[in-house]
Design an enzyme around this catalytic site. Structure first.
Site, PDB file in Angstrom:
ATOM      1  N   HIS A 194      21.189   0.402 -35.156  1.00 19.05           N
ATOM      2  CA  HIS A 194      21.589   0.818 -36.505  1.00 19.05           C
ATOM      3  C   HIS A 194      20.357   1.324 -37.231  1.00 19.05           C
ATOM      4  O   HIS A 194      19.302   0.702 -37.183  1.00 19.05           O
ATOM      5  CB  HIS A 194      22.218  -0.353 -37.270  1.00 19.05           C
ATOM      6  CG  HIS A 194      22.649   0.035 -38.655  1.00 19.05           C
ATOM      7  ND1 HIS A 194      23.750   0.821 -38.883  1.00 19.05           N
ATOM      8  CD2 HIS A 194      22.109  -0.211 -39.876  1.00 19.05           C
ATOM      9  CE1 HIS A 194      23.882   1.034 -40.190  1.00 19.05           C
ATOM     10  NE2 HIS A 194      22.892   0.413 -40.808  1.00 19.05           N
ATOM     11  N   GLY A 203      26.475   0.449 -42.952  1.00 27.71           N
ATOM     12  CA  GLY A 203      27.417   1.569 -43.012  1.00 27.71           C
ATOM     13  C   GLY A 203      26.773   2.933 -42.930  1.00 27.71           C
ATOM     14  O   GLY A 203      25.730   3.091 -42.297  1.00 27.71           O
ATOM     15  N   LEU A 229      31.650  -4.420 -38.564  1.00 22.42           N
ATOM     16  CA  LEU A 229      30.652  -3.345 -38.549  1.00 22.42           C
ATOM     17  C   LEU A 229      29.261  -3.801 -39.010  1.00 22.42           C
ATOM     18  O   LEU A 229      29.110  -4.312 -40.121  1.00 22.42           O
ATOM     19  CB  LEU A 229      31.134  -2.196 -39.455  1.00 22.42           C
ATOM     20  CG  LEU A 229      30.209  -0.972 -39.530  1.00 22.42           C
ATOM     21  CD1 LEU A 229      30.161  -0.253 -38.195  1.00 22.42           C
ATOM     22  CD2 LEU A 229      30.660  -0.030 -40.637  1.00 22.42           C
ATOM     23  N   ASP A 230      28.248  -3.596 -38.153  1.00 24.90           N
ATOM     24  CA  ASP A 230      26.843  -3.868 -38.481  1.00 24.90           C
ATOM     25  C   ASP A 230      26.567  -5.330 -38.814  1.00 24.90           C
ATOM     26  O   ASP A 230      25.585  -5.642 -39.497  1.00 24.90           O
ATOM     27  CB  ASP A 230      26.358  -2.974 -39.645  1.00 24.90           C
ATOM     28  CG  ASP A 230      26.444  -1.494 -39.314  1.00 24.90           C
ATOM     29  OD1 ASP A 230      26.394  -1.167 -38.116  1.00 24.90           O
ATOM     30  OD2 ASP A 230      26.546  -0.677 -40.234  1.00 24.90           O
ATOM     31  N   GLN A 231      27.427  -6.233 -38.333  1.00 26.22           N
ATOM     32  CA  GLN A 231      27.266  -7.647 -38.666  1.00 26.22           C
ATOM     33  C   GLN A 231      26.927  -8.504 -37.447  1.00 26.22           C
ATOM     34  O   GLN A 231      26.791  -9.721 -37.575  1.00 26.22           O
ATOM     35  CB  GLN A 231      28.557  -8.201 -39.311  1.00 26.22           C
ATOM     36  CG  GLN A 231      28.960  -7.500 -40.594  1.00 26.22           C
ATOM     37  CD  GLN A 231      27.966  -7.704 -41.720  1.00 26.22           C
ATOM     38  OE1 GLN A 231      27.391  -8.777 -41.830  1.00 26.22           O
ATOM     39  NE2 GLN A 231      27.742  -6.683 -42.512  1.00 26.22           N
TER      40      GLN A 231
END
Lengths: 286, 286, 286, 286
Positions: A194, A203, A229-231
Site C-alpha cells: 500500500h 484507500g 481494505l488496508d487493515q
C-alpha cells in the site's frame, strides 16, 4: 540461500517454562545443527513464538519423518507449527496493473536468484506487460476487471492461482480491490504493497491525501490482505522525506522507490518463513 | 517532466552584491516566468551558485537568442553558465557488468518515462544482458576487457559514447576501472555508483571491508568519475542498517537496494542540471 | 548565529513575473549583501513564498527605515511580509508537565547558545521541575490545572505569556489541552510536539495505539497549535524503527528521543523565520 | 526496567550441536522462566553467542548458587560466561569536557529512571559543569589535563573510577585521549562517542574533514575504547543528512543530536548486557 539445504521450523504456543529446552532438546537428540534461531514471548497474549533453521543433512531423517517424530512433542506443547524445506522453491504468483516499478524490481531479484522462487505466472487486469513478462519465460494472463465482471474475474484469478499451485499471491501495485472470497480463501498468503504509511491515508490517492495534510515524510506498507481494505497485519514499512516543494506527482515518484523496497523486504521475510501472524499483528524474525 | 517546457539556467560566479537582482532582472525584463529557483553562497570559496527554471513560452525568444542576449550580463558578472531545454532529451549511455539490479532499475524508470531520457546504447564487458537490453529496443555493445586490451577497449567505449552523441555515461555497477584518458576526456559527465559510504572502504570488496570492521550501517555513493579511483565529487549517498547476524553476502544483497536508489537519485539530479561541480565538491539544488 | 548581524525578510504574495527581481532589486539598490535566499512557488495556491537574509551592516539604514522604504514595493506586490533582526533574541516561554526529556534538551541547547533565545519563564501544571529550572536562573510558574479551573488557569498562562513579552510558546510535552481562546489568540506562535507520526494516532496514548495496530515505525510531529486538537500545520516530523519485541513502554522510551529532536528542529526553523504558514500547511525553508 | 527482577546470562563458546538445548535445559530443569533469549552463530569464527533473561523468582536459588550449579555445564561447553542481576544497579562514571549535550542527555535519562544506574561521580578536565552536576547530587571531580601531567592525571582518573566501584566509564564528549594504561586496564568497560561515522574521519575535527570531502551524511559512533585511537569495537552508529549549504559549524550542531542519541543507545545496550565483544567486533542482541 547461499547455504546448505536447511529446514525451517516456525511455531507458536501458549507460554510456559521449558519450551525452548524441549524443542531444541528434540533437535539436539537427533544431532540437528541449528543455523539460526529466534524466540519471542508476547506478554500481552501470553503466547510464545519461535523460528529455527536446522541443517538438513545434520538430521538422520527427511521432512516427512521429522513431522512424524516431532508430532507428539508438538501436541504436548500445543504448538501451532509448520516446517519447510529450503530446497523446495516457493511458488509466487504476481498481480500487477499498469505501473511497472514493482514488477521490474521483483523480476530482477528473481533473475539474479536473490529471490529463490518459482514464478508460475503473472496476472494483470491490463495487457501492457505481456511482452516483458513473456520475454522472461513466464506465462502472462490478462484478466480484465470491469464493474460488471468482478465475481467472474476473481473466480478466474483464484482458478489460475490454484492451478499454478501458488503458495503466495503478491499484489505488486495491483490497483483493483480483490473479492472478499479470494481474501478469505488464502489468509496469510496474499501480500499487498500500500502506498502510504498505514494507518495514515487508507484507500485511494494516499499521496494526494499526504499532500493536502502537509506531512514531511511519506511511506509505504507491505501487509497481508484481509477482507477489510488496508487493515491486514503489517509486515514491513518505510518512509522517505519530502518537503513543501514536492507536488503530489513528485510524491508518487519518490513513493515508488519506497514501495518496491518495502514490498521486496516484506516478501523476503514472508518467503523465508520469518513472519508469524497473530491476530491482526505479526512477529517478524528478521 | 509533468510541466510545460522550460529552460534551466545554471551558473556560478565570484560572490558580490546584486547577482540575483541582475540575473532575475534580465529574466523579468523579458517577462520570463520563473518556475523554480535556488541560490547558494559558498563563503569559503567566496563563490555564488544558482539554478533557475524559466517557462519557455513566457519568453519572447528561443534558447539561441537567450544565449546571445544574456551573454553581456554573464560576462559582466563573470558567470560560468549553461542553459538547457527540457524539450531536448539527454542521451545517457549505460555501462554494466554482470549484476542486473541497477540496469533493471534504470530501464524501468526509462520505460515509465520517470527518466525522460534517450538511451542510445548499453555497453558491457560481458554479453549476459544482450537479450534483455535488445528486447527494450536499445542497441547493446559487448566490449570485453582483458588485462591486455584495456587501451583498445576504452578507446572503443569512447568511440561508442561519442558516436551515440552521449551526454552522460553511467557506470551501473560496471566492475572495471575506466582508463584515465576516458575519465579526463569527460569531466562531470561520467557517474559511478560505489558500493560503500565513501570515504570509507575505497576500492575492492567494500562490503567485506565493512564486515571486517564491524560497522552497523552500510552505504552507497554516487559520484562523478575522475582519474583518481573513488575520489571524485560526491553527488548522493545513503545507508542501510545491518547487524552482527549479517554476513558479507547479506550485505551485498542489502547493498543493492541502496545502490540502485542512490544511483537513480544522483542521476536524476545530474540530468535535471541540479548538480554544480566546484573543485572536488558539488552543490546539489534538490 | 556564528555570523554577522543580519535581517531576515519573509514574505508571500500572489504569483506573477518579476517578484524575485523586484525584491532583490530593492536590496541590491541599497547595496544589501544577501547571505541566504529561498523561493517557492505554490502552483496549486498560485502563491509565491520567499525568505531572504541580508547582512545588516551592508545596508545604509536600520530596520525601521527598511520597513518604510520597502513598504511601497511591498504594497505593489501585495506582499504579506515581516522582517526580523538577528540581534534581537526571541523570547520563548516553555510549558511542561512531568516528563523532563524535552525540557532538559531545550535548556541544554539554550545553555550552549545553540538556541540563541531568552527564556523569560517556564510554566508547568506540576511543581516537579521548579528546582531544576530555577537553578538555571529561569523563573518558574506553577499553574495547576483541574477539571474545574481551566478557564482561570489558561487566563493565567495567557497573562504570564504576555507579561513576559513572549514571542513563542512551546509545549514541551505539556500534557493538557490548551483552551481554544489561548490557541486562537496566538496563531503561529504556539508549537506542540505530538508523540505520533500525524495524522496517525491523534489524541491520547498514541504509542499504545501504534502497538495495537502493529506498525513498524513510530514517530513524532512538531506542529503549530490551533483550536482543533493535533490538526494544526505540521512543521517537522521524524520516525524510528521498532519491532514485535517492543512493548508500549519501550515505544514510549524510544519515542522520547524522536520527540526532543523533532521539537528542537521545528523550534529552530520557527525561530529562524524559516516557517511560513499557508492555510493549514507550511513552507519550511530549511 | 518495568519488569520483575531477572538475571541476564551472556555467554559464548565454540559452536557445536546442542548448545541451546543444554543451556535452556538447565534453566528448565530448575523451572526458570525465560523472559527473552537471543542466539547467534558466527560462522566465520565458528563461535556461538547467547543472551538469556530469566525471571529471578522463578528459580529456586539466588545468583551465587546459580553460578555454582551452572559451572559444570559451562565447563563442559567451554563457555565464556557471566550472569548479572537486574536488581543490582550498574555504576557509571561519566567523563566530560566543555560540551554539555551528552551530559544533559545522560542526566535527564538518569533522572527519569530511563537509565536505571548509579552515577557515583562525574570527572572533567574543566570545572564548568561542577554546579550543574552537584545540583543533581552527584560528586564532581575536576582533574585538569596538561601536556605535562598526563600520567598523574590519568592515574587520578583510574583511582577515582576504582574508588567509586565503577562498572563503566563513559566518555561523554571527553576531548582528551586517555592513557593506554587506563584503556588496557578496563577492556570492554570504557565507552566513547566519536563524532564521525567510523571508519571515516578518524581523529581530530571529523566534521571539518567531512566538509572538505563533501559527503552528504554525517554520523557518530559509540565504541569501546582500546589503546588504539578510534579503532575499538563498534557498538552503535547513526547518520544524519546534510547538504552543500551546511558549514562545518552547522555540522557540529547537527552532529550533537546524533552523538547523544547514539551514545545513549550504545550505553543502554552495554548496561543491559546486550553487547558481547569478540575480537574487534561486537554482537549486539538488541
Amino acid at each position: 540461500m547461499h547455504r546448505d539445504r536447511f529446514y525451517t521450523l516456525t511455531a507458536s504456543c501458549p507460554d510456559r517454562t521449558g519450551i525452548i529446552a524441549r524443542v531444541t532438546g528434540f533437535i539436539a537428540e537427533h544431532h540437528g545443527w541449528i543455523l539460526e534461531s529466534s524466540f519471542h514471548a508476547d506478554d500481552e497474549a501470553d503466547r510464545y513464538f519461535m523460528r529455527i533453521e536446522v541443517k538438513a543433512d545434520s538430521l538422520p531423517f527427511m521432512l516427512a519423518e521429522f513431522r512424524t517424530c516431532f508430532a507428539p512433542l508438538a501436541n504436548e506443547l500445543a504448538l501451532d507449527w509448520q516446517i519447510t524445506d529450503s530446497a523446495v522453491k516457493k511458488r509466487v504468483v504476481i498481480m500487477v496493473s499498469k505501473q511497472e516499478h514493482c514488477l521490474y524490481d521483483l523480476l530482477a531479484r528473481w533473475q539474479s536468484r536473490e529471490l529463490n522462487i518459482e514464478i508460475p505466472c503473472v496476472i494483470s487486469n491490463h495487457a501492457d506487460f505481456r511482452g516483458f513478462v513473456e520475454w522472461h519465460g513466464i506465462p502472462f494472463h490478462h484478466v480484465p476487471v470491469t464493474p460488471d465482471n468482478k465475481p467472474q474475474a476473481y473466480a478466474e484469478v483464484q482458478r489460475l492461482f490454484e492451478e499454478s499451485h501458488g503458495d503466495t499471491l503478491v499484489l505488486a501495485r495491483y490497483m483493483q480491490i480483490l473479492s472478499p472470497e479470494l481474501c478469505v480463501a488464502h489468509p496469510g498468503k496474499i501480500l499487498n504493497i500500500h502506498h502510504s504509511f498505514l494507518p495514515s491515508f487508507v484507500g485511494a490517492k494516499p499521496y494526494h491525501q499526504a499532500y493536502t495534510r502537509g506531512v514531511t515524510l511519506i511511506g509505504a506498507t507491505c501487509h497481508y490482505v484481509t477482507a477489510e481494505l488496508d487493515q491486514g497485519p503489517i509486515i514491513e514499512q518505510d518512509v522517505i522525506r519530502i518537503d513543501h516543494a514536492d507536488s503530489p506527482d513528485d510524491m508518487v515518484r519518490y513513493g515508488k522507490d519506497i514501495e518496491k523496497t518495502v514490498l521486496a523486504r516484506g516478501l523476503r521475510y514472508h518467503l523465508e518463513d520469518r513472519v508469524l501472524v497473530h491476530g491482526n499483528k505479526t512477529v517478524v524474525f528478521r
